[in-house]
Design a protein around this motif. Sequence first.
Motif, PDB file in Angstrom:
ATOM      1  N   MET A  19     -45.707  29.308 -27.186  1.00 51.80           N
ATOM      2  CA  MET A  19     -44.370  28.737 -26.932  1.00 51.80           C
ATOM      3  C   MET A  19     -44.411  27.668 -25.842  1.00 51.80           C
ATOM      4  N   ILE A  20     -43.944  26.522 -26.176  1.00 51.81           N
ATOM      5  CA  ILE A  20     -43.911  25.407 -25.229  1.00 51.81           C
ATOM      6  C   ILE A  20     -43.074  25.761 -23.986  1.00 51.81           C
ATOM      7  N   ASP A  21     -42.041  26.604 -24.155  1.00 50.22           N
ATOM      8  CA  ASP A  21     -41.152  26.963 -23.044  1.00 50.22           C
ATOM      9  C   ASP A  21     -41.887  27.711 -21.928  1.00 50.22           C
ATOM     10  N   ASN A  22     -43.010  28.340 -22.286  1.00 48.44           N
ATOM     11  CA  ASN A  22     -43.735  29.106 -21.281  1.00 48.44           C
ATOM     12  C   ASN A  22     -44.436  28.232 -20.257  1.00 48.44           C
ATOM     13  N   LEU A  23     -44.350  26.928 -20.429  1.00 52.59           N
ATOM     14  CA  LEU A  23     -44.973  26.025 -19.465  1.00 52.59           C
ATOM     15  C   LEU A  23     -44.143  25.881 -18.200  1.00 52.59           C
ATOM     16  N   THR A  24     -42.998  26.554 -18.147  1.00 56.00           N
ATOM     17  CA  THR A  24     -42.130  26.499 -16.975  1.00 56.00           C
ATOM     18  C   THR A  24     -42.912  26.739 -15.691  1.00 56.00           C
ATOM     19  N   ASN A  25     -42.715  25.825 -14.740  1.00 53.84           N
ATOM     20  CA  ASN A  25     -43.279  25.986 -13.409  1.00 53.84           C
ATOM     21  C   ASN A  25     -44.802  26.126 -13.391  1.00 53.84           C
ATOM     22  N   ASN A  26     -45.445  25.618 -14.394  1.00 50.28           N
ATOM     23  CA  ASN A  26     -46.904  25.577 -14.387  1.00 50.28           C
ATOM     24  C   ASN A  26     -47.338  24.824 -13.120  1.00 50.28           C
ATOM     25  N   GLN A  27     -48.150  25.481 -12.315  1.00 44.34           N
ATOM     26  CA  GLN A  27     -48.530  24.915 -11.011  1.00 44.34           C
ATOM     27  C   GLN A  27     -49.279  23.594 -11.132  1.00 44.34           C
ATOM     28  N   GLU A  28     -49.897  23.371 -12.267  1.00 43.63           N
ATOM     29  CA  GLU A  28     -50.661  22.135 -12.431  1.00 43.63           C
ATOM     30  C   GLU A  28     -49.788  20.979 -12.894  1.00 43.63           C
ATOM     31  N   TYR A  29     -48.531  21.259 -13.149  1.00 37.31           N
ATOM     32  CA  TYR A  29     -47.623  20.218 -13.620  1.00 37.31           C
ATOM     33  C   TYR A  29     -46.927  19.604 -12.409  1.00 37.31           C
ATOM     34  N   LYS A  30     -47.366  18.419 -12.007  1.00 32.59           N
ATOM     35  CA  LYS A  30     -46.878  17.850 -10.747  1.00 32.59           C
ATOM     36  C   LYS A  30     -46.137  16.526 -10.892  1.00 32.59           C
ATOM     37  N   THR A  31     -46.088  15.992 -12.101  1.00 34.70           N
ATOM     38  CA  THR A  31     -45.422  14.701 -12.289  1.00 34.70           C
ATOM     39  C   THR A  31     -43.912  14.846 -12.103  1.00 34.70           C
TER      40      THR A  31
ATOM     41  N   LYS B 115     -46.644  16.795 -22.477  1.00 31.52           N
ATOM     42  CA  LYS B 115     -47.528  15.631 -22.596  1.00 31.52           C
ATOM     43  C   LYS B 115     -47.890  15.030 -21.236  1.00 31.52           C
ATOM     44  N   TRP B 116     -46.898  14.974 -20.342  1.00 30.31           N
ATOM     45  CA  TRP B 116     -47.085  14.277 -19.066  1.00 30.31           C
ATOM     46  C   TRP B 116     -47.278  15.220 -17.881  1.00 30.31           C
ATOM     47  N   LYS B 117     -47.323  16.514 -18.149  1.00 27.78           N
ATOM     48  CA  LYS B 117     -47.491  17.526 -17.091  1.00 27.78           C
ATOM     49  C   LYS B 117     -46.425  17.349 -15.992  1.00 27.78           C
ATOM     50  N   ILE B 118     -45.203  17.462 -16.440  1.00 28.44           N
ATOM     51  CA  ILE B 118     -44.058  17.201 -15.556  1.00 28.44           C
ATOM     52  C   ILE B 118     -43.601  18.480 -14.864  1.00 28.44           C
ATOM     53  N   ASP B 119     -43.336  18.348 -13.570  1.00 25.43           N
ATOM     54  CA  ASP B 119     -42.798  19.440 -12.769  1.00 25.43           C
ATOM     55  C   ASP B 119     -41.286  19.503 -12.987  1.00 25.43           C
ATOM     56  N   LYS B 120     -40.828  20.573 -13.587  1.00 22.24           N
ATOM     57  CA  LYS B 120     -39.400  20.686 -13.910  1.00 22.24           C
ATOM     58  C   LYS B 120     -38.519  20.676 -12.663  1.00 22.24           C
ATOM     59  N   GLN B 121     -39.000  21.331 -11.605  1.00 22.23           N
ATOM     60  CA  GLN B 121     -38.150  21.526 -10.429  1.00 22.23           C
ATOM     61  C   GLN B 121     -37.812  20.226  -9.701  1.00 22.23           C
ATOM     62  N   THR B 122     -38.646  19.202  -9.881  1.00 24.92           N
ATOM     63  CA  THR B 122     -38.374  17.943  -9.186  1.00 24.92           C
ATOM     64  C   THR B 122     -37.950  16.856 -10.174  1.00 24.92           C
TER      65      THR B 122
ATOM     66  N   THR C  45     -29.694  18.083 -13.675  1.00 16.82           N
ATOM     67  CA  THR C  45     -28.881  17.288 -14.611  1.00 16.82           C
ATOM     68  C   THR C  45     -27.801  16.479 -13.903  1.00 16.82           C
ATOM     69  N   VAL C  46     -27.637  15.255 -14.367  1.00 17.26           N
ATOM     70  CA  VAL C  46     -26.588  14.361 -13.854  1.00 17.26           C
ATOM     71  C   VAL C  46     -25.800  13.843 -15.053  1.00 17.26           C
ATOM     72  N   LEU C  47     -24.484  14.022 -15.003  1.00 19.93           N
ATOM     73  CA  LEU C  47     -23.610  13.559 -16.076  1.00 19.93           C
ATOM     74  C   LEU C  47     -22.762  12.405 -15.555  1.00 19.93           C
ATOM     75  N   ILE C  48     -22.726  11.333 -16.321  1.00 20.78           N
ATOM     76  CA  ILE C  48     -21.962  10.148 -15.935  1.00 20.78           C
ATOM     77  C   ILE C  48     -20.697  10.073 -16.781  1.00 20.78           C
TER      78      ILE C  48
END
Length: 191
Positions: A1-13, A127-134, A155-158
């Motif tokens: 499951m792709i969702d399990n990548l949450t907060n993966n420590q190696e994801y820093k982008t 794909k880009w190893k993105i850090d969700k928290q930032t 999230t930001v709504l305009i």
Amino acid sequence: MIDNLTNNQEYKTKAVFFDRDGVVNMRAVKDYIKTEKEFHFLPDFVEFFGKLINSDYKTFLITNQQGVGKGIMSVEQLEQVLKFMQNELSGFYGKGFDDIFYCTDLAETGSYFRKPNPGMILQAIDKWKIDKQTSWIIGDSPSDVIAGRRAGIRTVLIGNYKHIDIPEADYIIKSLIEIEKHVPIFNNQTT
Ligand SMILES: [Mg+2]
């Protein structure tokens, strides 16, 4: 499951995801942007994008384009418009979005990749190893921030919305020009 990548420590982008129509460019009234002549940048976006280019955020476009699914425009037309957008941004700043994700599926399919579902964002995160928290999504429709919430990013709504109606929006601003005043997007820039 792709969702399990949450907060993966190696994801820093760090990433800022943008919806397209109504955020990057003016919306077409009850129509789709089929040609580059119909694509008009919103000045607030262009200014803000320039600041992001000089920050440690990567930038991504996440756009529903069911005009293709409806047969109103072709994938080639969509790609031509996106190429124009990227070329213009490159002309302004030397580079455009780091990556673009679009979904041409029809709304009634309930596609996992079509916002308000998080598929495109999660694909980018992987794909880009993105850090969700930032990371953030900025959109002008509730479906943008619902997708962002489901993906686990901020999230930001305009637009003229109320928090009580759209609880998935962490921040609601009237226009992108207000973002730095109200949203801590450039705070805690440490990586
Ligand atoms: Mg929009």
